[in-house]
Write a protein that holds these residues in place. Structure first.
Motif, short mmCIF file in Angstrom:
data_model
loop_
_atom_site.label_atom_id
_atom_site.label_comp_id
_atom_site.label_asym_id
_atom_site.label_seq_id
_atom_site.Cartn_x
_atom_site.Cartn_y
_atom_site.Cartn_z
N LEU A 74 0.83 -1.20 0.00
CA LEU A 74 0.00 0.00 0.00
C LEU A 74 0.86 1.25 0.00
O LEU A 74 1.55 1.55 0.98
CB LEU A 74 -0.92 0.01 1.22
CG LEU A 74 -1.89 -1.18 1.34
CD1 LEU A 74 -2.67 -1.10 2.64
CD2 LEU A 74 -2.83 -1.23 0.15
N LEU A 75 0.84 1.98 -1.10
CA LEU A 75 1.66 3.19 -1.23
C LEU A 75 1.31 4.23 -0.18
O LEU A 75 2.18 4.87 0.41
CB LEU A 75 1.46 3.78 -2.63
CG LEU A 75 1.95 2.92 -3.79
CD1 LEU A 75 1.26 3.32 -5.08
CD2 LEU A 75 3.44 3.04 -3.95
N GLU A 100 12.61 13.05 0.90
CA GLU A 100 13.27 13.58 -0.29
C GLU A 100 12.41 13.41 -1.53
O GLU A 100 12.36 14.29 -2.39
CB GLU A 100 14.62 12.89 -0.48
CG GLU A 100 15.67 13.30 0.53
CD GLU A 100 16.97 12.52 0.37
OE1 GLU A 100 17.04 11.68 -0.54
OE2 GLU A 100 17.90 12.76 1.16
N VAL A 101 11.72 12.29 -1.61
CA VAL A 101 10.83 12.05 -2.75
C VAL A 101 9.69 13.06 -2.76
O VAL A 101 9.34 13.63 -3.79
CB VAL A 101 10.27 10.61 -2.71
CG1 VAL A 101 9.12 10.45 -3.71
CG2 VAL A 101 11.36 9.61 -3.01
N LEU A 102 9.09 13.30 -1.59
CA LEU A 102 7.91 14.14 -1.51
C LEU A 102 8.23 15.63 -1.51
O LEU A 102 7.34 16.45 -1.73
CB LEU A 102 7.10 13.80 -0.26
CG LEU A 102 6.59 12.36 -0.17
CD1 LEU A 102 5.77 12.17 1.10
CD2 LEU A 102 5.75 12.00 -1.39
N SER A 103 9.48 15.98 -1.26
CA SER A 103 9.81 17.41 -1.13
C SER A 103 10.51 17.97 -2.36
O SER A 103 10.96 19.10 -2.35
CB SER A 103 10.70 17.63 0.10
OG SER A 103 11.96 16.98 -0.07
N LEU A 114 4.13 9.54 -3.34
CA LEU A 114 4.90 8.31 -3.43
C LEU A 114 4.35 7.44 -4.56
O LEU A 114 5.09 6.71 -5.21
CB LEU A 114 4.85 7.55 -2.10
CG LEU A 114 5.92 6.49 -1.89
CD1 LEU A 114 7.31 7.07 -2.02
CD2 LEU A 114 5.75 5.82 -0.53
N GLU A 115 3.04 7.55 -4.80
CA GLU A 115 2.45 6.78 -5.91
C GLU A 115 3.06 7.20 -7.24
O GLU A 115 3.42 6.36 -8.07
CB GLU A 115 0.94 6.98 -5.93
CG GLU A 115 0.27 6.23 -7.07
CD GLU A 115 -1.24 6.40 -7.08
OE1 GLU A 115 -1.90 5.62 -7.79
OE2 GLU A 115 -1.74 7.30 -6.40
N LYS A 116 3.18 8.50 -7.44
CA LYS A 116 3.76 9.01 -8.67
C LYS A 116 5.21 8.54 -8.81
O LYS A 116 5.64 8.08 -9.87
CB LYS A 116 3.70 10.54 -8.67
CG LYS A 116 4.29 11.19 -9.91
CD LYS A 116 4.18 12.70 -9.80
CE LYS A 116 4.84 13.39 -11.00
NZ LYS A 116 4.80 14.86 -10.88
#
Length: 296
Positions: free
Chosen positions: A186-187, A213-216, A284-286
């Motif tokens: 589950l993402l 880092e991914v989300l920012s 995170l899904e993207k």
């Protein structure tokens, strides 16, 4: 401090290469998510590091030391569906678990309070909801106060309320300076509770890094205005990393620290009234879909 180091771990089941040269480093205090679809190797990885499954090759070490029973005693885990005696109460079931773990019974009330079951401690297990049963499993894993907790699909099968409760519980346990390793497909779960994650597919690690880092990195913002000077103002705006124009809309790539309020104020101060402003936040899904696409 390195809690778990995995080097070139492999697991084969006849023709199936369930785990393929896996390398991972998990440090103290991290909530580390193993992310991937069913069959990606998540549960196999957890089984190996808990010495339930034997690896075909490769190695791993806990707390910077070779594999040992002493190291594994510092790891609490939930790998399967909660399994307790249905007619015993929560307290009675944890007394049985304490006997098996040889961990003592002095922490039973404490762990029941941690997982929010103290008020229901004298109710039989069969009367519990799925979420409560999962919380009792976590209480059992915490009996010997381990510095590391391993959870395999901790919200699997729960309703939205149960999922929210388990997520909150994981955050509260992590705040007690514990390291948590969880496997999930589950993402949203990984995005909301994990500090770091790795993406597995068919036993191969595709990515490892920080959730923050991914989300920012960047957000995409759509804006439009009847003012013809809009594009010039976009070009002059320091926060613009890139932009494209399609169908009367400008799509800007912006640093995520720039708020909608910042944008509105900037254009208003330049005499421009925005007629459209929609923010598409990075997720995170993207990132997950991009990682899969890059490795096809």
């Amino acid at each position: 401090m390195t809690i778990l180091q995995i080097n070139n771990l492999n697991k084969r089941y006849k023709k199936v290469h369930a785990l393929n040269n896996l390398d991972l480093t998990i440090n103290k205090g991290q909530v580390f998510g193993l992310l991937g679809p069913n069959g990606s190797g998540k549960t196999t990885t957890l089984g190996i590091i808990l010495d339930v499954i034997q690896a075909s090759s490769g190695s791993y070490s806990w707390f910077g030391k070779d594999q040992s029973a002493n190291s594994r005693n510092k790891v609490g885990s939930i790998l399967e569906t909660p399994c307790f005696y249905p007619y015993l109460t929560a307290t009675q079931n944890l007394k049985v678990a304490a006997e098996i773990k040889k961990s003592g019974k002095d922490r039973i009330d404490e762990v029941l309070k941690i997982v929010g079951l103290y008020e229901r401690r004298n109710d039989s297990f069969k009367t519990y909801s799925l979420g409560m049963k999962q919380r009792l499993s976590i209480a059992s894993a915490l009996l010997n106060d381990p510095p590391v907790l391993i959870l395999d699909e901790p919200t699997n099968g729960l309703d939205p309320q149960g999922i929210a409760e388990i997520r909150q519980l994981i955050k509260e346990i992590a705040d007690q300076n514990k390291t948590i390793i969880l496997a999930s497909h589950l993402l949203d779960e990984v995005q909301k509770v994990c500090s770091h994650f790795a993406v597995l597919r068919k036993g191969v690690k595709l990515h490892e890094g920080s959730v923050h880092e991914v989300l920012s990195e960047t957000d995409e913002v759509e804006i439009s205005s009847d003012d013809e000077s809009l594009e010039k103002s976009i070009q002059d705006f320091n926060g613009t990393k890139n932009y494209v124009q399609t169908d009367g809309l400008f799509r800007l790539q912006l640093d995520s620290s720039i708020s909608n309020k910042d944008l509105n104020e900037y254009f208003f101060n330049h005499g421009i009234t925005l007629t459209h402003l929609v923010r598409n936040r990075n997720s995170l899904e993207k990132e997950f879909l991009e990682i899969l696409a890059q490795n096809d």
